[in-house]
Design an enzyme around this catalytic site. Structure first.
Site: not given
Length: 289
Positions: A92-93, A194
């Site tokens: 998804e953008w 992370d």
């Protein structure tokens, strides 16, 4: 390659997807990144060599696990696979902005950490940056971290640029690790893995968005420690997190331990001053013991 990727995206979305020329997206150092647009649809695509497919598969599973925890927003996984000899993942953008609700992010991270498992680790290995990250499941967190985090990075350093003084001191720390966990038994929490500032942004509504995970179950202090390593998050983040789930008093010492894992990894990836930094951290931790 692109026509095949567009076809797979269209199949996943359930509608025709035919993009114009892919637009390069800057910011990453491991993969090539692109924006594809087709009508009102915009998709973020990362590509790499074919042998990086396993990394993309692990990323997809990690993002899905985080999304299922109903905590923090992550990009929705659309599809991933191989196309014309290249591996790719389509997500998804999300229009990302530099500012948002840090307190809300802290609360939602604590909520995500409430998603727990019976053992530390994960059902598969993945990567931390481009370094393999073993995740063999273990009910004993101290043993898991000693072997699969600290020990694994020390093994890499011994075969690379780490000096003998660092390796010997690191082995002593590995053997004496239980002393840093007296009276503290972390539950296996769902972790981003992370969580540094480069993997955090905000959507147009100001909601925190996490991406590029190294997902596994482990001590929630690992995410907090990483968030303080390369550019500490603003104070409202930590205040809100502690209000939602107070942090153990021994965290400041273990923060150095958990940051050491990432500093060693950077030394194994980039060399230079990271190994000197790691040597100092090991010395401070041994002094605490």
């Amino acid at each position: 390659m692109w026509s095949e990727i567009e076809q797979r995206i269209g199949e996943a979305l359930g509608r025709d997807f035919r993009a114009a020329r892919p637009t390069p997206v800057s910011g990453g150092s491991i993969n090539a990144a692109w924006r594809l647009e087709s009508g009102d649809d915009a998709v973020f695509v990362k590509t790499n060599r074919s042998d990086a497919l396993d990394m993309f598969e692990a990323e997809a599973e990690g993002l899905t696990a985080m999304a299922d925890a109903n905590g923090i927003r992550v990009p929705q996984v659309i599809t991933h696979g191989l196309a014309d000899g290249k591996s790719y993942i389509a997500l998804e953008w999300i229009d990302l902005r530099g500012r948002g609700d840090w307190a809300g992010l802290g609360e939602r991270l604590a909520q995500m950490h409430r998603q727990t498992a019976d053992t530390h680790g994960w059902h598969r290995d993945n990567t931390i940056g481009s370094t393999p990250q073993p995740n063999r499941q273990d009910a004993d967190w101290c043993r898991f971290f000693a072997d699969q985090r600290l020990g694994f990075q020390l093994d890499l350093a011994a075969g690379g640029g780490g000096n003998r003084q660092l390796i010997d001191a690191g082995r002593r720390l590995q053997e004496q690790l239980p002393a840093l966990f007296n009276g503290y038994r972390p539950v296996p929490s769902l972790l981003h893995g992370d969580l540094w500032s480069g993997n955090v942004a905000f959507d147009p509504a100001g909601n925190g968005v996490l991406f590029d995970p190294a997902t596994h179950y482990g001590d929630r202090e690992c995410d907090l420690a990483m968030s303080e390593l390369f550019g500490r998050f603003p104070d409202p983040f930590y205040q809100a997190y502690a209000s939602a789930w107070p942090v153990d008093p021994g965290y400041p010492v273990r923060r150095d331990l958990y940051q050491l894992y990432h500093v060693l990894n950077h030394g194994n990836l980039f060399g230079g001053g990271y190994f000197r930094q790691a040597e100092g951290m090991v010395g401070r931790l041994l002094a605490e013991i």
